[in-house]
Design a protein around this motif. Structure first.
Motif, PDB file in Angstrom:
ATOM      1  N   ASN A  80     -27.814 -58.226 -17.759  1.00 33.05           N
ATOM      2  CA  ASN A  80     -26.339 -58.775 -18.109  1.00 33.05           C
ATOM      3  C   ASN A  80     -25.653 -59.890 -18.036  1.00 33.05           C
ATOM      4  OD1 ASN A  80     -25.320 -56.393 -15.552  1.00 33.05           O
ATOM      5  ND2 ASN A  80     -23.895 -56.593 -17.179  1.00 33.05           N
ATOM      6  N   GLY A 131     -26.391 -53.633 -19.775  1.00 37.42           N
ATOM      7  CA  GLY A 131     -26.650 -54.507 -18.786  1.00 37.42           C
ATOM      8  C   GLY A 131     -26.227 -55.014 -19.673  1.00 37.42           C
ATOM      9  N   ALA A 135     -21.217 -56.533 -20.207  1.00 34.21           N
ATOM     10  CA  ALA A 135     -20.568 -57.831 -19.987  1.00 34.21           C
ATOM     11  C   ALA A 135     -19.681 -58.273 -21.362  1.00 34.21           C
ATOM     12  CB  ALA A 135     -21.978 -58.745 -19.671  1.00 34.21           C
ATOM     13  N   LYS A 381     -15.189 -54.897 -12.114  1.00 38.54           N
ATOM     14  CA  LYS A 381     -15.453 -55.749 -13.967  1.00 38.54           C
ATOM     15  C   LYS A 381     -13.731 -56.120 -14.448  1.00 38.54           C
ATOM     16  CE  LYS A 381     -19.480 -52.558 -15.350  1.00 38.54           C
ATOM     17  NZ  LYS A 381     -20.858 -53.753 -15.083  1.00 38.54           N
ATOM     18  N   GLY A 398     -21.843 -61.278 -17.103  1.00 35.72           N
ATOM     19  CA  GLY A 398     -22.889 -61.320 -16.831  1.00 35.72           C
ATOM     20  C   GLY A 398     -22.849 -61.193 -15.434  1.00 35.72           C
ATOM     21  N   GLY A 401     -22.150 -58.976 -13.408  1.00 35.69           N
ATOM     22  CA  GLY A 401     -22.355 -57.578 -13.796  1.00 35.69           C
ATOM     23  C   GLY A 401     -23.650 -57.457 -12.888  1.00 35.69           C
ATOM     24  N   SER A 405     -25.551 -54.648 -10.850  1.00 34.95           N
ATOM     25  CA  SER A 405     -26.192 -53.586 -10.829  1.00 34.95           C
ATOM     26  C   SER A 405     -27.438 -54.037  -9.991  1.00 34.95           C
ATOM     27  CB  SER A 405     -27.291 -54.469 -12.427  1.00 34.95           C
ATOM     28  OG  SER A 405     -25.901 -53.803 -13.530  1.00 34.95           O
TER      29      SER A 405
END
Length: 478
Positions: A80, A131, A135, A381, A398, A401, A405
């Motif tokens: 990410n 990933g 992003a 997001k 990123g 995210g 994750s």
């Protein structure tokens, strides 16, 4: 045809914000970015639809299932921020195309894997693709979406559930073709076919984000992108007439520290809370709906899969309603409400799972998916994509995210272990703590990018831009 003179990122943003619709080449790019997110969801859920048959085919233990299903999310934790850094340093399009190539390799390796270990390798590539892609794709969508349509970024959630439902329909089709316990191989392989299609389309039709180019100081390239996308006559202003780029972040990975400072801190906390919370509750419950359906409706594959498909149809409804909900109530309030309802549902499921009448056992997971997808599922997001200026946007996506994750990996890892050790009821009760905590934080932090008077790309621009932007582009949409 008017000639639009671009003096800097503010003029690019003003023109995009003036558009009455997302059509033409801009519309193609917008939907291709969403197509990449469809692939991410399709690849991630490919194992979910055939998990029961895969467990029998490879004779997997509960621990192996937990490791396998969560691996892609663990890998995405690293990729990410790497993907976000790549996109903020080199542009949006190259890493997007790279992600499709990685997804193709991962699908091929997993579908043809002779052993559990080879499937793990394939899922590593899928996690890397996921990933990197998410992003960047969300950042790109934000940069092609006029301000008054900001809530449309939530459309990705409807796309997600459409992909999951497509997987379930394919699983039923493969079952009827008599492929036996190889259903999961066919599901994973079909993700590879779609990855190849998206690779070709994105490499051919995508155009670099003019907002990112202008914010980085590449105004001539931004002008070229604007011509390609909008088929209008754009000219870069002479150097002496250009608007200064204030406080430009140019320090690579060190830019990440900026999202934890000043006014950005509460935005980061809010977006990360929604992202982590929705990831845990979805990947610990929503992702395992095929397995939960087996517990609810018996061991018949078709019946359980159809039950899971119906649950996900509520996700499609909620996902495609989320832009309307976000526009009406704001992303923050919609997230808080969704978390609150999910908390109540998990408590009811936890306290009465073994004794619920069948109709209520069906309604509660359906409402879980509906309120999740209509609220926090979409908004994590979107919040991170809309809360930061262009040269920070993908990096922020990123990092946030990656935190999401972590939540996804924990949900995927914890659920099968808790379910085996404690049963579904206590598992639901333990998981209910997550939406409760997220509800409280969403109620306390007041930031909402859909309610902000000015976009992050304009916050630090020269004051003269704010005074004359309406005059410069008042007829841009005519």
């Amino acid at each position: 045809m008017p000639n639009y003179v671009l003096r800097g990122v503010g003029d690019v943003v003003a023109y995009i914000d003036s558009r009455p619709k997302i059509v033409g080449r801009a519309g193609v790019i917008w939907w291709l970015a969403l197509g990449g997110l469809f692939l991410d969801a399709f690849s991630n859920s490919a194992l979910s639809a055939g998990l029961g048959t895969m467990t029998g085919d490879l004779e997997l233990s509960a621990t192996q299932v937990a490791v396998l299903t969560s691996l892609a999310s663990w890998v995405a934790i690293a990729f990410n921020p790497i993907g976000g850094w790549m996109a903020d340093k080199w542009g949006r399009i190259p890493p997007l195309v790279l992600a499709k190539a990685l997804a193709l390799v991962g699908a091929a390796l997993a579908a043809l894997a002779p052993t559990f270990e080879f499937v793990l390798v394939g899922r590593f590539f899928v996690g890397a693709a996921y990933g990197i892609d998410f992003a960047i794709a969300m950042a790109l969508l934000a940069e092609f979406t006029p301000a008054r349509f900001k809530s449309r970024l939530n459309t990705w959630q409807g796309i997600w559930y459409t992909a999951v439902s497509t997987n379930l329909l394919l699983a039923i089709a493969f079952y009827n073709l008599g492929v036996g316990e190889a259903i999961w191989r066919w599901a994973v392989g079909s993700a590879g076919v779609f990855a190849l299609l998206m690779l070709l389309l994105q490499a051919t039709l995508m155009v670099e984000s003019p907002t990112w180019l202008a914010r980085k100081g590449y105004l001539e390239r931004a002008t070229t992108s604007m011509r390609k996308i909008y088929a209008e006559d754009f000219t870069a202003a002479p150097v002496e007439d250009r608007l200064p780029i204030l406080n430009q972040a140019t320090r690579g990975f060190a830019n990440v520290a900026l999202i934890f400072r000043g006014s950005y801190l509460r935005r980061t906390v809010l977006a990360a809370t929604v992202q982590i919370g929705q990831s845990i509750q979805y990947f610990a419950v929503g992702w395992y709906l095929p397995i939960i359906s087996l517990s609810l409706f018996g061991k018949d594959f078709i019946v359980a899969t159809v039950g899971s498909l119906v649950f996900n149809l509520f996700g499609i409804i909620g996902g495609f309603m989320s832009p309307v909900i976000g526009k009406k109530f704001g992303l923050r309030k919609a997230s808080a409400a969704g978390f609150g309802v999910v908390f109540v549902i998990l408590v009811i499921l936890g306290l009465g799972f073994d004794s619920l009448p069948l109709w209520l056992a069906f309604v509660l997971p359906s409402l879980f998916i509906l309120f999740h997808s209509g609220g926090p599922g979409a908004n994590g997001k979107s919040l991170s994509s809309l809360s930061f200026r262009s040269e920070l946007r993908a990096s922020a996506n990123g990092v946030i995210g990656a935190l999401g994750s972590v939540g996804a990996a924990l949900g995927l890892l914890v659920f099968p272990i808790l379910k085996e050790d404690l049963g579904l009821g206590p598992t639901f009760l333990i998981l209910s703590v997550v939406p409760l905590a997220a509800f409280i934080i969403c109620s306390v932090i007041k930031w909402d990018p859909t309610r902000a008077a000015i976009s992050p790309d304009e916050e630090l621009d020269a004051p003269q831009f704010k005074a004359d932007r309406a005059v410069t582009f008042e007829s841009a949409g005519k």
